[in-house]
Write an enzyme that holds these catalytic residues in place. Structure first.
Site, PDB file in Angstrom:
ATOM      1  N   ASP A 176      49.264  37.943  39.247  1.00 64.65           N
ATOM      2  CA  ASP A 176      48.284  38.081  40.322  1.00 64.65           C
ATOM      3  C   ASP A 176      49.030  38.522  41.563  1.00 64.65           C
ATOM      4  O   ASP A 176      50.229  38.292  41.680  1.00 64.65           O
ATOM      5  CB  ASP A 176      47.661  36.711  40.630  1.00 64.65           C
ATOM      6  CG  ASP A 176      46.639  36.324  39.599  1.00 64.65           C
ATOM      7  OD1 ASP A 176      46.155  37.218  38.902  1.00 64.65           O
ATOM      8  OD2 ASP A 176      46.338  35.121  39.492  1.00 64.65           O
TER       9      ASP A 176
ATOM     10  N   ASP B 191      44.849  31.233  37.971  1.00 66.00           N
ATOM     11  CA  ASP B 191      44.590  29.988  38.696  1.00 66.00           C
ATOM     12  C   ASP B 191      43.175  29.450  38.513  1.00 66.00           C
ATOM     13  O   ASP B 191      42.955  28.253  38.524  1.00 66.00           O
ATOM     14  CB  ASP B 191      44.909  30.143  40.194  1.00 66.00           C
ATOM     15  CG  ASP B 191      44.311  31.402  40.789  1.00 66.00           C
ATOM     16  OD1 ASP B 191      43.430  32.003  40.120  1.00 66.00           O
ATOM     17  OD2 ASP B 191      44.694  31.793  41.898  1.00 66.00           O
TER      18      ASP B 191
ATOM     19  N   ASP C 267      40.220  32.188  34.438  1.00 66.42           N
ATOM     20  CA  ASP C 267      41.493  32.727  33.960  1.00 66.42           C
ATOM     21  C   ASP C 267      41.945  32.031  32.679  1.00 66.42           C
ATOM     22  O   ASP C 267      42.852  32.496  31.997  1.00 66.42           O
ATOM     23  CB  ASP C 267      42.592  32.544  35.017  1.00 66.42           C
ATOM     24  CG  ASP C 267      42.398  33.472  36.200  1.00 66.42           C
ATOM     25  OD1 ASP C 267      41.778  34.531  36.004  1.00 66.42           O
ATOM     26  OD2 ASP C 267      42.857  33.139  37.305  1.00 66.42           O
TER      27      ASP C 267
HETATM   28  P1  ATP Z   1      44.632  38.158  43.039  1.00 72.27           P
HETATM   29  O1  ATP Z   1      44.805  36.800  43.578  1.00 72.27           O
HETATM   30  O2  ATP Z   1      44.138  38.188  41.649  1.00 72.27           O
HETATM   31  O3  ATP Z   1      45.744  39.072  43.350  1.00 72.27           O
HETATM   32  P2  ATP Z   1      42.815  38.574  45.064  1.00 72.27           P
HETATM   33  O4  ATP Z   1      42.901  37.176  45.438  1.00 72.27           O
HETATM   34  O5  ATP Z   1      43.287  39.575  46.029  1.00 72.27           O
HETATM   35  O6  ATP Z   1      43.448  38.872  43.730  1.00 72.27           O
HETATM   36  P3  ATP Z   1      40.015  38.179  44.977  1.00 72.27           P
HETATM   37  O7  ATP Z   1      40.250  36.887  45.631  1.00 72.27           O
HETATM   38  O8  ATP Z   1      39.204  38.247  43.761  1.00 72.27           O
HETATM   39  O9  ATP Z   1      41.347  38.908  44.647  1.00 72.27           O
HETATM   40  O10 ATP Z   1      39.434  39.127  46.071  1.00 72.27           O
HETATM   41  C1  ATP Z   1      38.881  40.399  45.779  1.00 72.27           C
HETATM   42  C2  ATP Z   1      38.237  40.986  46.992  1.00 72.27           C
HETATM   43  O11 ATP Z   1      37.181  40.143  47.426  1.00 72.27           O
HETATM   44  C3  ATP Z   1      39.173  41.128  48.182  1.00 72.27           C
HETATM   45  O12 ATP Z   1      39.769  42.396  48.207  1.00 72.27           O
HETATM   46  C4  ATP Z   1      38.248  40.943  49.344  1.00 72.27           C
HETATM   47  O13 ATP Z   1      37.698  42.176  49.745  1.00 72.27           O
HETATM   48  C5  ATP Z   1      37.135  40.076  48.820  1.00 72.27           C
HETATM   49  N1  ATP Z   1      37.315  38.697  49.246  1.00 72.27           N
HETATM   50  C6  ATP Z   1      38.377  37.907  49.012  1.00 72.27           C
HETATM   51  N2  ATP Z   1      38.185  36.686  49.492  1.00 72.27           N
HETATM   52  C7  ATP Z   1      36.972  36.663  50.031  1.00 72.27           C
HETATM   53  C8  ATP Z   1      36.173  35.680  50.688  1.00 72.27           C
HETATM   54  N3  ATP Z   1      36.613  34.451  50.860  1.00 72.27           N
HETATM   55  N4  ATP Z   1      34.953  36.030  51.104  1.00 72.27           N
HETATM   56  C9  ATP Z   1      34.496  37.263  50.891  1.00 72.27           C
HETATM   57  N5  ATP Z   1      35.175  38.219  50.306  1.00 72.27           N
HETATM   58  C10 ATP Z   1      36.398  37.955  49.877  1.00 72.27           C
END
Ligand code: ATP
Length: 885
Positions: free
Chosen positions: A332, A613, A617
């Protein structure tokens, strides 16, 4: 008790607990003492030391020795001898061996138990009004359990609060769909699966959050009642342990056959049957590699302990072995490759000029649709949320103020699948507003209007492409972008219909935040590549953000490709397998894509490590060869599905674990190499002498001494060898390669012969030059000394496949210790007269010792020569490959 048929208050009262504060610390302690731990199978109480000691005798080899002792005793008795030295010595050696066995076993067991404790599931409860994380086994009846998404439910409980609480209880009720939990009362006769105000131990929270009073723990729970039927005990024996167990048996059978042949040959040569019997039995004991599986367990346990100090908790023993052959690490991004310290650095709208009013609106909406709260002046919450709240605060907007003004009346929580979240607010004038924030590309599709000053205008393709461009620019600059939109409602909308809520919205703007890479990751990526391991980034973030960060870290290089979740969904499994070969970044993926990615890599023969996490997953963590759950941010469900837990959520830790895994595998090979070449040395000594028609060069008790006393210590010490410096410069071990691959089998044979020949040479020299005719005592003493000391010296050869001159040969202090102890014991047995009498040896003079020392040291130059030859062959092979290329 029919708790589902009672009011929450009544449940609290009858269980003597406060619904608001939970049990007091003293009360909880008292209940734990009275009612015992919250465990399903009463863990088998540890067998006492005496029992474990006697368990050591339940072994074919030990039985054989005891029979030999009995026979020896009987023969001495029949011959009218008063002393039963041989039988006593055999029994003493057996006892010593059993003691050694108990010590080794309890060390390994302690290490395994300590690790088991570290990875035991946790529960969150209210104790004395405080939110407290405790081991699940300490939960008692009356505890108020705080249930959060991804957490295991570890006791049966009556739900007293539910905020969209959904659980998955298929393990207990067989119901495969999520069950929504309520707090209302159900009739007495309600069936188990329909008691929606109860949560069941063994299930987990799929979504939402809530509270429940624990009403039953341990074997009193519903799952406790069926636990005896389940009794699923995970197979903890590793493939290597199993294979070595089998190899040991085969080799043991071979050794038995040779011993039988020696016995028969002896009889043919009219040697006394009794002495031939004793020799064959002792040889069988010396030659059967009974210690092999035990050594593997010890080395694995020591390795796991070493890894736990480096932030890796191993949950399943086989993972340690698999780690060494990992060839793809899928990680991730957020928090594992990056620091997860978000900070908003840019706000953007599609507008032309800088518009302060618009900026304030963007920040206000981000504060409304925000899960942060304040604790002692500090904003607390998930990093993305906190970054947005902090940006609002810097812009003069306090989230508690806006949230008070427009209170939240409902929400659709964020999920990695939907990549957005929505909150519902009462506007005060009877109207309502939903605010949605999420990934820009997803929000663009769901907005049909945007703002022009105070007016809502059509979000036409022109404006959309401008907004897309801004998003792309920010993403290409490695920023994580979140967009925000709202929708007004005359009547309170029904949030359970997600699709009809998160559409036709008014687009407002975006925020771009940095999330700096972890400083140690670039180095770890480089190390991976050197080691022939391919690091792959898997992220929910935008492709451009992902590529930018992957480039900074060295994961994404020229010629690599990036696949998005959308593209991935369209590919067939075969197409994905082909595409994955060049892909190092998977962007905008949802958790369910991860399983397909794992399988695609596995199909081409790769051994895949995968991080995760969330609850979703778990399937990917199970499908991967090495599932790595996050210790800090991971849910209990993910941890339960994983093979190992990274306590610092760090990519570099996985690479370090792979290095350790390779080291552990090397050490097992070293210990096996040592044990087997020594055993073969012992067989050859006796067998060759028999073939040459010589007298037996070693007496039974001498053989037993060499095998049981001087062999096992160096083998264990080799298992503790530090990881070799160049272990990350070779390609990963092939999945199907055997322990004896790479010419190890041949080496073991050759080196065994070398040791046997040296002992025979010592015997011949001793007999010819220092013994009277028909006397063998000096010859035997010298053979005895050379056999054991040459093995002790040979142990150093095992430390590396490189020349000993190129490494620090005495770096392993355990081995130096084992060597010194072995030498002291061996010299002591020969030079201290009473012991010498017992072992039927004669103290040696200076010349004899010099010859013994010279012969015993020969394994060093001989094996150096062997290594030199191997290196030359390897170089030639590489050259040839180069020419063919
Ligand atoms: P990984 O941890 O797998 O690398 P990530 O944490 O970046 O991925 P996600 O958390 O699924 O991936 O987030 C994907 C997208 O969702 C982000 O690019 C963002 O635009 C949006 N996003 C992330 N967190 C939030 C939130 N708390 N509220 C709204 N949108 C969010």
């Amino acid at each position: 008790m029919d708790w589902w048929n009672k009011e929450s208050k009544e449940v609290g009262q009858s269980l003597g607990t406060s619904l608001g504060n939970g049990l007091s610390l003293e009360e909880a302690k008292k209940r734990l003492m009275e009612n015992g731990k919250n465990l399903l199978h009463q863990e088998g109480t540890n067998a006492g030391i005496v029992r474990r000691f006697f368990a050591q005798f339940n072994d074919f080899m030990i039985m054989l020795l005891l029979v030999a002792a009995a026979v020896s005793f009987g023969v001495s008795y029949l011959n009218g001898e008063k002393e039963f030295i041989d039988s006593i010595i055999i029994i003493a050696i057996v006892v010593l061996n059993a003691l050694l066995g108990v010590i080794q076993e309890s060390k390994a067991q302690k290490a395994l138990e300590a690790l088991k404790k570290m990875s035991a599931p946790k529960a969150v409860v209210l104790r004395g009004g405080m939110r407290t994380e405790i081991p699940a086994e300490d939960v008692v009846v009356g505890d108020i359990m705080l249930l959060e998404t991804g957490g295991y439910i570890c006791a049966d409980g009556r739900v007293i609060e539910s905020r969209g609480l959904k659980t998955e209880e298929s393990a207990i009720t067989g119901e495969s769909l999520a069950v929504e939990k309520e707090t209302c009362i159900f009739p007495k006769e309600t069936a188990l699966g329909d008691r929606k105000n109860m949560v069941l131990s063994g299930s987990f929270v799929l979504g939402g959050s809530g509270r429940a009073v624990a009403v039953a723990t341990g074997m009193d729970t519903e799952i406790g009642r069926i636990a005896n039927l389940l009794a699923e005990q995970e197979d903890q024996e590793t493939p290597l342990q199993k294979k070595l167990g089998e190899t040991g048996k085969t080799l043991g059978m071979g050794a038995l056959v040779i011993c039988a042949v020696i016995f028969a040959m002896g009889l043919l040569r009219q040697e006394p049957a009794f002495s031939m019997f004793m020799t064959s039995v002792s040889l069988a004991v010396a030659a059967i590699p009974e210690g092999l599986p035990a050594i593997v367990t010890i080395v694995l346990a020591i390795g796991m302990q070493r890894m736990s100090k480096k932030n890796t908790i191993i949950r399943r023993l086989p993972a340690v072995e698999t780690l060494g052959s990992a060839s793809v690490i899928c990680s991730d991004k957020t928090g594992t490759l990056t620091q997860n310290k978000m900070k908003v650095v840019k706000l953007a709208d599609y507008g032309k000029k800088k518009d302060d009013e618009k900026r304030q609106l963007i920040l206000t909406l981000f504060s409304l649709c925000n899960d942060c709260h304040r604790e002692k002046e500090k904003l607390v919450g998930e990093p993305t949320e906190r970054a947005l709240a902090e940006a609002a605060e810097e812009g003069g907007i306090a989230i508690e103020d806006v949230q008070q003004e427009m209170p939240r009346e409902g929400e659709i929580p964020f999920s990695s699948e939907r990549k957005m979240m929505t909150t519902l607010h009462a506007m005060g004038d009877g109207t309502w507003m939903t605010v949605t924030k999420g990934a820009p590309d997803i929000l663009f599709e769901r907005c049909d209007k945007c703002l022009d000053g105070h007016n809502q205008v059509h979000f036409d393709s022109n404006k959309k492409s401008k907004a897309r461009m801004q998003n792309g620019e920010m993403a290409a600059g490695a920023l994580r972008v979140v967009a925000v939109a709202f929708r007004e409602w005359k009547k309170k909308p029904d949030l359970s219909k997600e699709d009809s809520i998160e559409c036709d919205m008014v687009f407002v703007g975006m925020a771009g935040m940095i999330d700096p890479p972890r400083p140690e990751v670039a180095g770890a990526v480089l190390l991976c590549k050197k080691a022939g391991i391919r690091p792959v980034m898997i992220t929910g973030d935008h492709a451009l953000t992902a590529q930018a960060i992957a480039t900074q870290l060295g994961i994404y290089e020229k010629g690599d490709t990036c696949i998005t979740g959308q593209e991935l969904s369209k590919l067939s499994d075969e197409e994905l397998e082909k595409a994955a070969a060049h892909c190092t970044v998977f962007a905008r993926v949802a958790p369910e894509h991860k399983v397909r990615i794992v399988k695609a890599y596995q199909k081409d023969g790769s051994v895949v490590a995968m991080t995760g996490d969330g609850v979703n997953d778990a399937p990917a963590l199970k499908a991967a060869d090495i599932g790595c759950a996050m210790g800090k941010s991971g849910t209990e469900v993910a941890k339960g599905a994983a093979d190992m837990i990274l306590t610092d959520d760090n990519f570099a830790t996985i690479v370090e674990a792979v290095r350790e895994g390779r080291g552990i595998y090397d050490n097992i090979r070293k210990a096996v190499h040592f044990l087997l070449s020594s055993n073969i040395g012992e067989i050859i000594t006796i067998f060759a002498a028999m073939c040459f028609g010589w007298a037996t060069p070693l007496l039974p008790i001498q053989l037993l001494w060499v095998n049981l006393v001087t062999d096992s210590l160096p083998a264990i010490a080799l298992g503790m060898d530090p990881v070799e410096g160049d272990c990350m410069e070779r390609p990963p071990r092939q999945r199907e390669s055997t322990l004896f691959g790479g010419g190890l089998g041949g080496k073991i044979m050759v080196e065994g012969m070398m040791i046997g020949m040296l002992a025979l040479l010592a015997f011949a020299i001793g007999h010819i030059y220092f013994d009277d005719e028909k006397m063998y005592v000096t010859g035997r003493t010298m053979a005895f000394a050379v056999l054991s000391i040459s093995q002790l010296i040979h142990a150093f050869n095992m430390r590396s496949e490189h020349s000993l001159l190129s490494i620090r040969p005495f770096e392993n202090t355990w081995l130096v210790g084992a060597f010194l102890i072995g030498i002291v014991l061996q010299v002591g047995v020969i030079m201290i007269q009473p012991l010498a009498t017992v072992f039927k040896v004669a103290p040696l003079g200076i010349w004899e010792w010099l010859i013994v020392a010279g012969l015993a040291c020969l394994p060093l130059p001989i094996v150096e020569l062997e290594k030199w030859k191997d290196r030359k062959l390897e170089r030639r092979r590489q050259k040839k490959e180069y020419v063919i290329l």
